[in-house]
Design a protein around this motif. Structure first.
Motif, short mmCIF file in Angstrom:
data_model
loop_
_atom_site.label_atom_id
_atom_site.label_comp_id
_atom_site.label_asym_id
_atom_site.label_seq_id
_atom_site.Cartn_x
_atom_site.Cartn_y
_atom_site.Cartn_z
N GLY A 46 0.62 -1.13 -0.01
CA GLY A 46 0.16 -0.15 0.10
C GLY A 46 0.93 1.24 0.07
N HIS A 47 2.24 1.08 -0.19
CA HIS A 47 2.90 2.29 -0.38
C HIS A 47 3.18 3.16 -1.69
CE1 HIS A 47 4.09 1.93 3.87
NE2 HIS A 47 4.26 0.36 3.50
N PRO A 48 2.96 4.17 -1.81
CA PRO A 48 2.90 4.97 -3.41
C PRO A 48 4.36 4.76 -3.76
CG PRO A 48 2.39 6.54 -1.57
CD PRO A 48 2.46 5.06 -0.93
N ILE A 49 4.61 4.70 -5.02
CA ILE A 49 5.83 4.85 -5.60
C ILE A 49 5.81 5.90 -6.75
CG2 ILE A 49 7.83 3.68 -6.81
CD1 ILE A 49 7.38 2.76 -4.01
N SER A 50 6.56 6.96 -6.74
CA SER A 50 6.74 7.99 -7.68
C SER A 50 6.83 7.50 -9.09
CB SER A 50 7.34 9.06 -7.44
OG SER A 50 7.07 9.72 -6.24
N GLY A 51 6.46 8.05 -10.04
CA GLY A 51 6.67 7.49 -11.48
C GLY A 51 8.34 7.97 -11.50
N HIS A 52 9.08 7.00 -12.60
CA HIS A 52 10.54 7.36 -12.50
C HIS A 52 10.94 6.42 -14.01
CE1 HIS A 52 9.74 3.42 -10.36
NE2 HIS A 52 10.84 3.08 -10.84
N TRP A 53 11.96 6.79 -14.20
CA TRP A 53 12.62 6.08 -15.52
C TRP A 53 13.42 4.79 -14.97
CZ3 TRP A 53 11.30 7.33 -20.29
CH2 TRP A 53 10.80 8.58 -20.45
N LYS A 54 13.15 3.68 -15.88
CA LYS A 54 13.66 2.49 -15.39
C LYS A 54 14.61 2.08 -16.73
CE LYS A 54 13.06 -2.13 -14.02
NZ LYS A 54 11.99 -3.29 -13.69
N TYR A 55 16.03 1.55 -16.48
CA TYR A 55 16.83 1.28 -17.47
C TYR A 55 16.60 -0.01 -17.68
CZ TYR A 55 20.91 0.75 -20.12
OH TYR A 55 21.86 0.46 -21.44
N ILE A 56 16.37 -0.40 -19.13
CA ILE A 56 16.12 -1.95 -19.37
C ILE A 56 16.88 -2.04 -20.65
CG2 ILE A 56 13.64 -2.01 -18.81
CD1 ILE A 56 12.92 -1.81 -21.55
N GLY A 57 17.98 -1.33 -20.89
CA GLY A 57 18.81 -1.70 -21.98
C GLY A 57 19.89 -2.64 -21.59
N THR A 58 20.96 -2.80 -22.41
CA THR A 58 21.91 -3.59 -22.26
C THR A 58 22.86 -3.00 -21.06
OG1 THR A 58 23.26 -2.67 -23.62
CG2 THR A 58 22.05 -4.66 -24.37
N PRO A 59 23.53 -4.01 -20.14
CA PRO A 59 24.45 -3.27 -19.05
C PRO A 59 25.44 -2.44 -19.74
CG PRO A 59 23.61 -5.71 -18.88
CD PRO A 59 23.42 -5.17 -20.23
N VAL A 60 25.74 -1.62 -19.02
CA VAL A 60 26.91 -0.79 -19.31
C VAL A 60 28.07 -0.89 -18.17
CG1 VAL A 60 27.70 1.66 -19.29
CG2 VAL A 60 25.41 1.20 -19.76
N LYS A 61 29.12 -1.49 -18.75
CA LYS A 61 30.32 -1.79 -18.09
C LYS A 61 30.75 -0.72 -17.13
CE LYS A 61 34.76 -4.42 -18.02
NZ LYS A 61 35.64 -5.07 -18.74
N GLY A 62 30.80 -1.21 -15.70
CA GLY A 62 31.32 -0.10 -14.93
C GLY A 62 30.22 0.78 -14.44
N LYS A 63 28.95 0.74 -14.83
CA LYS A 63 27.96 1.71 -14.39
C LYS A 63 26.75 1.02 -13.96
CE LYS A 63 29.52 5.50 -17.22
NZ LYS A 63 29.35 6.81 -18.07
N ALA A 64 26.08 1.77 -13.24
CA ALA A 64 24.61 1.21 -12.85
C ALA A 64 23.76 2.55 -13.00
CB ALA A 64 24.48 0.63 -11.39
N TRP A 65 22.39 2.15 -13.35
CA TRP A 65 21.55 3.49 -13.43
C TRP A 65 21.01 3.25 -11.86
CZ3 TRP A 65 20.27 7.64 -15.31
CH2 TRP A 65 18.91 8.16 -15.36
N VAL A 66 20.90 4.45 -11.27
CA VAL A 66 20.04 4.73 -10.09
C VAL A 66 18.92 5.31 -10.46
CG1 VAL A 66 20.10 5.69 -8.00
CG2 VAL A 66 22.26 4.78 -8.80
#
Length: 110
Positions: A46-66
């Protein structure tokens, strides 16, 4: 202008202003290719989560999408790339995510 025309003009401006105000909130610009917009939703608890961008592309070496999230003080943090530097050999990166109670859990090494 007659009184009736002024009244009609005022009402048109008022209605138009109300329509514009309701449209004023928009999602932030797309960060790049490989992203999808996740609409505002509620967790099973029951907790609301705001709209956001989610990365679904190929992994980027050495980086992570927050993804965009509210931090511990309630301020909104825009989604961004984080450079990954493991603290120890063989560690795995766990991306930031919302827990079952709607609380943001920052990305961390496990």
């Amino acid at each position: 202008m007659t009184g009736k025309k002024k009244w009609i003009s005022f009402m048109i401006v008022l209605v138009f202003s109300i329509i514009c105000i309701s449209c004023a909130h928009a999602k932030p610009p797309k960060p790049g290719p490989g992203f999808v917009w996740v609409k505002v939703h509620t967790t099973p608890a029951g907790h609301p989560i705001s709209g956001h961008w989610k990365y679904i592309g190929t992994p980027v070496k050495g980086k992570a999408w927050v993804q965009g999230h509210h931090n511990g003080t309630g301020d909104w943090v825009e989604g961004h790339w984080q450079i990954l530097t493991p603290l120890k050999k063989g560690a795995n990166w766990v991306p930031g995510h919302y827990g079952p109670r709607g609380k943001w859990i920052s990305g961390h090494w496990r």
